[in-house]
Design an enzyme around this catalytic site. Structure first.
Site, PDB file in Angstrom:
ATOM      1  N   LYS A   1       0.844  -1.205   0.000  1.00  0.00           N
ATOM      2  CA  LYS A   1       0.000   0.000   0.000  1.00  0.00           C
ATOM      3  C   LYS A   1       0.873   1.246   0.000  1.00  0.00           C
ATOM      4  O   LYS A   1       2.062   1.169   0.323  1.00  0.00           O
ATOM      5  CB  LYS A   1      -0.898  -0.024   1.239  1.00  0.00           C
ATOM      6  CG  LYS A   1      -0.108  -0.041   2.542  1.00  0.00           C
ATOM      7  CD  LYS A   1      -0.992  -0.328   3.746  1.00  0.00           C
ATOM      8  CE  LYS A   1      -0.183  -0.272   5.021  1.00  0.00           C
ATOM      9  NZ  LYS A   1      -0.908  -0.850   6.162  1.00  0.00           N
TER      10      LYS A   1
ATOM     11  N   TYR B   1      14.535  32.452   3.664  1.00  0.00           N
ATOM     12  CA  TYR B   1      13.334  33.200   4.033  1.00  0.00           C
ATOM     13  C   TYR B   1      13.359  33.603   5.507  1.00  0.00           C
ATOM     14  O   TYR B   1      13.801  32.825   6.362  1.00  0.00           O
ATOM     15  CB  TYR B   1      12.095  32.336   3.822  1.00  0.00           C
ATOM     16  CG  TYR B   1      11.716  32.144   2.378  1.00  0.00           C
ATOM     17  CD1 TYR B   1      11.374  33.247   1.584  1.00  0.00           C
ATOM     18  CD2 TYR B   1      11.681  30.884   1.813  1.00  0.00           C
ATOM     19  CE1 TYR B   1      11.009  33.066   0.261  1.00  0.00           C
ATOM     20  CE2 TYR B   1      11.319  30.694   0.496  1.00  0.00           C
ATOM     21  CZ  TYR B   1      10.979  31.796  -0.282  1.00  0.00           C
ATOM     22  OH  TYR B   1      10.617  31.607  -1.580  1.00  0.00           O
TER      23      TYR B   1
HETATM   24  C1  PLP Z   1      -0.266  -1.667   6.948  1.00  0.00           C
HETATM   25  C2  PLP Z   1      -0.892  -2.864   7.480  1.00  0.00           C
HETATM   26  C3  PLP Z   1      -0.111  -3.985   7.814  1.00  0.00           C
HETATM   27  C4  PLP Z   1       1.384  -3.996   7.786  1.00  0.00           C
HETATM   28  O1  PLP Z   1       1.886  -3.356   8.931  1.00  0.00           O
HETATM   29  P1  PLP Z   1       3.459  -3.240   9.195  1.00  0.00           P
HETATM   30  O2  PLP Z   1       3.560  -2.693  10.554  1.00  0.00           O
HETATM   31  O3  PLP Z   1       3.973  -2.303   8.155  1.00  0.00           O
HETATM   32  O4  PLP Z   1       3.991  -4.599   9.035  1.00  0.00           O
HETATM   33  C5  PLP Z   1      -0.782  -5.149   8.186  1.00  0.00           C
HETATM   34  N1  PLP Z   1      -2.122  -5.178   8.249  1.00  0.00           N
HETATM   35  C6  PLP Z   1      -2.895  -4.116   7.965  1.00  0.00           C
HETATM   36  C7  PLP Z   1      -4.376  -4.250   8.053  1.00  0.00           C
HETATM   37  C8  PLP Z   1      -2.311  -2.916   7.573  1.00  0.00           C
HETATM   38  O5  PLP Z   1      -3.076  -1.857   7.318  1.00  0.00           O
END
Ligand code: PLP
Length: 836
Positions: A495, A726
């Site tokens: 993701k 700035y």
């Molecule tokens: C992002 C996510 C993960 C992975 O989590 P990590 O801490 O990056 O391993 C697993 N399950 C769900 C539902 C997530 O949203």
């Protein structure tokens, strides 16, 4: 892989203590070893070892048999059905890796040549390649390919020693105790070289001293041991290995056989003074970073041990060139992907590069531009027919050969192949070849300068890049895989643009490594993966009703987290003519809320959910899962156990209305390491892939995957009293050298890093920001560089972070977590993938 002298199958049977080896055919010889079913050129002379490494090698046996292999070394636990492989010989052993190492050892013993064994925590591969560059003309050198330095890599490397070789150079890498003995027994070095010993914590060792002690085991029994006292604590000195010792020191006071001192640095050239036994030579060399200077000193020390005279050895150093083992993947013009591997040319690295090319699914068309392969030790006819075979086996769509000798063997290649006498000739015709929508591997010996082709075909490199080390990512994947119970599946979380690291580039690798599932946040991310040829099942965590059609068309599987969402989805299905008669046609995943209170069904929704599932047999529940809120924090372990308990109850309840049992999954990265009992049917690996796992209790440490780099645009000398940026927040109180660099908050470099809060590195030297961070750039105080006589110019590289540790530091500075740092890196920062 690997060409050997050849040993008879009987001989190997005897070494392995196989009872009844005498019934093996007498005149069958094994010249090649294989550990997977890819690219087997001489199946009839190849022995296959079914290793339990990344994947269980026993799974490859049918494919290897179909490819013509007949000799297999398998483990006792393998359920062999000999009827499936009527004419194959199976050598059944307790441990197939130990068997592989044993035959490597036997092979090594058949040769008397001197061997240089190299270990240390950094620089092993570089020192090996440099020694190879230095000694190649004088000796017939056999060396480890790439960085083959593991338990398997060393065995395969040593197996390559052939009659006629006069010197071996092999590297050994270990990650925990009791690994070095096996490597030493295979390499059997006569000269030992210890490279840089870093003090980075390594989880496989209890302390730095233990790490050193384990590494030194490589050198038991060597004639000469080459090391720097700077890396050895005093109380070790009594017990060091080697009949003779040869010591070197860089820029330090103290006694050593060889001393290398840096007199000055200018325009990238270091002026160095080398002192050996009252002899002194001064030379300018185009290296100035500390690591290169150390490696230079090590190579010089080795030449002296090999009896070169100091002036002669120093002259040789002039011909060293930087080593890059990198194969990079970048976007090219006309929607091409360019894989640049223009630093090395040998058969093994060609095979590795072709594998990588074939992993690229984003374009159906695969092309290869290849120069002549040098130093293969094979007659041209044999060499090019092997290469032509590789091209055919791997179904390369378009082949372009460069060089007179390869051109002279054109008749061996497919009819569509094109040849050019020289790189210049190819350059002239490049436009006419009309490259578009294809993955192009450009591979060749340095001498051919194929990087000129890469430069013309690839979109201009931006000055700020995020580099992604695919080998490290792959190693991290395997490290987590080793923590899984047999049969547990792996879902990889890609993701948010793979946590900032890319999309199909990462998915290609994961799909090649056969993970079971991919997960994206939104439908469009999944669509992009499908359009890039990714065939794995893909779960979408936030399926939006207006994207249902798209998801259906691209076979993306929604996560259903509420009764409302399920109702809308069912309506969509009805509108599309899916009825109760279409049993189990529609894959979905159910998310349960056991304590996160973000998305998911709660306990009181379950009976309504069951009713809907029962009434809609077209649905197929592929998996039911929940997400832990604090898998990485021991203080919350009781709550984690409670979540797991709640999950199991809800799961058992739901499946009472289902015909089959959906996959169960609970664990994220931290959970995999900390709650091995809750792996159920699958785990969801996220941040750990990218080298940023928190509490990793596996045997190996995770490797850093990401490096963020930018460049200097301008340098200014300012006087006290001026201000920078700035709002005049950067006050100059002393004469200051200032560099403006091409990264700003629009790239994801937070404004909070302004006014000295943020630090970057130039040639290893830390420099603070000065003034506030602008949108597209920021300023650095580089006075410290001038004080150390390091000269820089516009265009030079600046490192924002280059390891997981530096990412963690940045996160800590902003009071956030590494996830946010990497996900915030803007899409306009060009991603460069490499494999080494
Ligand atoms: C992002 C996510 C993960 C992975 O989590 P990590 O801490 O990056 O391993 C697993 N399950 C769900 C539902 C997530 O949203």
């Amino acid at each position: 892989m690997a060409i050997g002298l050849g040993h008879s199958i009987r001989e190997i049977g005897a070494w392995l203590g196989i009872s009844g080896y005498l019934r093996f055919p007498e005149n069958q010889f094994v010249r090649y070893l294989a550990i997977d079913s890819r690219t087997l050129n001489h199946p009839e002379e190849t022995m296959f070892f079914a290793l339990k490494d990344k994947r269980d090698g026993h799974d490859f046996i049918p494919a290897a048999y179909a490819a013509g292999l007949r000799f297999f070394v398998v483990s006792e636990s393998y359920k062999l059905v000999q009827d499936n492989f009527p004419d194959a010989y199976f050598l059944v052993v307790k441990d197939t890796l130990i068997a592989l190492q044993l035959i490597a050892r036997q092979h090594r013993q058949a040769f008397k040549l001197p061997v240089i064994g190299i270990t240390g925590s950094n620089g092993k591969t570089l020192v090996k390649e440099w020694l190879y560059q230095l000694l190649q003309g004088e000796e017939q050198v056999r060396r480890s390919p790439k960085s083959f330095n593991s338990q398997i890599g060393v065995a395969l490397s040593v197996w390559e020693i052939q009659a006629g070789d006069t010197l071996g150079i092999f590297e050994a890498g270990i990650s925990k105790r009791k690994e070095m003995e096996a490597l030493r027994d295979m390499i059997q070095p006569s000269i030992g070289v210890l490279t840089h010993m870093g003090d980075a914590h390594q989880s496989g060792f209890s302390s730095m001293e233990e790490k050193l002690k384990e590494k030194l085991k490589l050198f038991d029994g060597v004639e000469t041991f080459i090391y720097s006292p700077a890396f050895i604590p005093n109380h070790f000195k009594e017990t060091l290995p080697g009949q003779h010792k040869f010591t070197w020191l860089l820029d330090e006071k103290g006694e050593a056989d060889l001393k290398v001192q840096q007199l000055s640095v200018n325009e990238g050239m270091a002026e160095l003074m080398m002192t050996y036994k009252a002899e002194v030579v001064i030379i300018k060399l185009p290296f100035q970073d500390l690591a290169s200077l150390e490696n230079l000193a090590i190579c010089l020390a080795t030449l002296l041990v090999l009896k070169f005279k100091l002036p002669e050895a120093v002259q040789k150093l002039k011909f060293l060139h930087p080593v890059s083992m990198r194969m990079t993947l970048v976007k090219g013009f006309n929607d091409c992907s360019i894989i640049d591997d223009t630093y090395s040319s040998d058969l093994d690295s060609l095979k590795i590069a072709i594998d990588f090319l074939k992993q690229q699914k984003q374009h159906p068309k695969h092309s290869l531009i290849l120069s002549e392969v040098l130093e293969s030790g094979l007659a041209a006819e044999v060499l090019y027919s092997q290469i032509a075979n590789l091209i055919k086996q791997n179904e390369i769509d378009r082949f372009i050969g460069v060089g007179p000798i390869i051109s002279a063997h054109a008749q061996l290649f497919p009819k569509s192949a094109v040849f050019f006498e020289s790189t210049e000739a190819l350059l002239e015709q490049l436009d006419a070849l009309h490259f578009a929508k294809e993955s192009i591997l450009i591979k060749g010996a340095r001498r051919f300068g194929l990087e000129r082709i890469t430069a013309l075909l690839s979109a201009k490199a931006h000055d700020t890049v995020l580099e992604i080390n695919l080998r490290a990512l792959n190693d991290n994947l395997q490290a987590y895989r080793r923590l899984l119970q047999p049969g547990v599946k792996l879902m990889a979380m890609v993701k948010a643009f793979s946590y900032g690291s890319g999309s199909y580039e990462i998915a290609n690798l994961l799909s090649f490594q056969k993970v079971d599932y991919l997960t994206v946040a939104y439908a469009d991310e999944g669509v992009q993966l499908r359009q890039s040829g990714i065939k794995l099942p893909i779960m979408v965590m936030s399926p939006e009703p207006n994207a249902f059609q798209l998801m259906w068309d691209y076979k993306l599987e929604p996560e259903i987290y509420s009764l409302d969402l399920l109702a809308v989805y069912l309506q969509f299905l009805k509108l599309n003519g899916i009825s109760d008669k279409d049993r189990k046609l529609v894959p979905i995943h159910l998310k349960l809320d056991t304590g996160m209170h973000r998305l998911g069904f709660e306990a009181h929704h379950i009976s309504a959910l069951k009713a809907l599932l029962k009434d809609n047999p077209a649905l197929q529940v592929k998996s039911i899962f929940t997400h832990l809120v604090a898998a990485d924090e021991a203080v919350h372990d009781d709550f984690t156990h409670l979540q797991i308990e709640r999950y199991q109850k809800m799961y058992e309840d739901i499946i009472t209305v289902l015909d089959d049992k959906p996959l169960r999954h609970v664990l994220n990265t931290a959970g995999i390491a900390r709650f091995p009992k809750a792996q159920f049917d699958m785990v969801r690996l996220g941040i750990g892939l990218y080298g940023l796992g928190n509490d990793f209790k596996g045997a190996e440490e995770l490797q850093s995957v990401l490096e963020w780099k930018t460049t200097i645009s301008q340098i200014k000398q300012l006087e006290a009293g001026e201000t920078v940026g700035y709002g005049r927040s950067g006050k100059i109180t002393r004469p200051t050298l200032l560099a403006t660099v091409k990264v700003g908050y629009a790239d994801g470099y937070s404004r909070k890093f302004g006014n000295g809060q943020g630090k970057m590195r130039i040639q290893g030297c830390e420099v603070p920001t000065l003034g506030s961070i602008c949108m597209d750039m920021c300023m650095l105080d580089i006075t410290a560089l001038a004080e150390r006589a390091i000269t820089v110019k516009p265009g030079d590289e600046v490192v924002i972070f280059d390891s997981s540790d530096t990412i963690r530091q940045l996160a800590a500075q902003l009071d956030t977590i590494p996830y946010e740092i990497v996900c915030n890196i803007s899409q306009r920062v060009k991603r460069v993938y490499y494999y080494e």
